[in-house]
Design a protein around this motif. Structure first.
Motif, short mmCIF file in Angstrom:
data_model
loop_
_atom_site.label_atom_id
_atom_site.label_comp_id
_atom_site.label_asym_id
_atom_site.label_seq_id
_atom_site.Cartn_x
_atom_site.Cartn_y
_atom_site.Cartn_z
N UNK A 6 0.87 -1.18 0.00
CA UNK A 6 0.00 0.00 0.00
C UNK A 6 0.90 1.22 0.00
N UNK A 7 0.75 2.05 -1.02
CA UNK A 7 1.59 3.24 -1.15
C UNK A 7 0.76 4.47 -0.81
N UNK A 8 1.28 5.28 0.11
CA UNK A 8 0.64 6.53 0.49
C UNK A 8 1.57 7.65 0.04
N UNK A 9 1.11 8.45 -0.91
CA UNK A 9 1.90 9.56 -1.42
C UNK A 9 1.53 10.83 -0.68
N UNK A 10 2.54 11.58 -0.27
CA UNK A 10 2.32 12.82 0.46
C UNK A 10 2.99 14.00 -0.23
N UNK A 11 2.34 15.14 -0.15
CA UNK A 11 2.94 16.42 -0.52
C UNK A 11 2.19 17.49 0.25
N UNK A 12 2.90 18.20 1.10
CA UNK A 12 2.29 19.19 1.99
C UNK A 12 1.06 18.59 2.68
N UNK A 13 1.23 17.48 3.38
CA UNK A 13 0.08 16.75 3.92
C UNK A 13 -0.56 17.44 5.13
N UNK A 14 -1.81 17.13 5.31
CA UNK A 14 -2.54 17.46 6.53
C UNK A 14 -2.37 16.23 7.42
N UNK A 17 -5.52 14.17 8.30
CA UNK A 17 -6.05 13.39 7.18
C UNK A 17 -5.14 12.20 6.86
N UNK A 18 -3.84 12.39 7.00
CA UNK A 18 -2.90 11.30 6.76
C UNK A 18 -3.12 10.18 7.78
N UNK A 19 -3.28 10.55 9.04
CA UNK A 19 -3.52 9.54 10.07
C UNK A 19 -4.87 8.85 9.87
N UNK A 20 -5.84 9.57 9.36
CA UNK A 20 -7.14 8.98 9.05
C UNK A 20 -7.00 7.94 7.93
N UNK A 21 -6.20 8.27 6.93
CA UNK A 21 -5.92 7.33 5.84
C UNK A 21 -5.24 6.07 6.38
N UNK A 22 -4.25 6.26 7.24
CA UNK A 22 -3.54 5.12 7.82
C UNK A 22 -4.47 4.28 8.68
#
Length: 88
Positions: A6-14, A17-22
């Motif tokens: 599972x690849x999670x791409x980030x750029x200037x992340x919130x 929201x990133x933790x919610x995705x995880x």
């Protein structure tokens, strides 16, 4: 070898929201997967917070990829794919 990468791409992340995705990824059951988190040169580095979250949730099959400059979405994704070990 893992079944799934599972690849999670980030750029200037919130971070929220990133933790919610995880959280959504971590709820998956009956799958042998890894998580690759690849940041595309963001100024803010949330890897320590993300790592803490994964550890608190007893998940250890993760990798971080940090691009020191913005390489664009496609190259960010390709860089993560090169490190993926999953069948899918």
């Amino acid at each position: 070898m893992k079944d799934i990468s599972v690849i999670v791409l980030l750029y200037k992340p919130d971070l929220r929201k990133t933790l919610c995705t995880l959280k959504s990824i971590l709820t998956q059951k009956n799958a042998d997967y890894e998580i690759l988190i690849s940041d595309d040169g963001s100024e803010e580095d949330y890897f320590p917070e993300i790592e803490d979250y994964l550890k608190k949730n007893n998940f250890s099959d993760y990798s971080f990829i940090k691009n020191t400059e913005n390489v664009g979405t496609v190259k960010n994704c390709l860089g993560a794919l090169k490190k993926a070990i999953g069948k899918y």
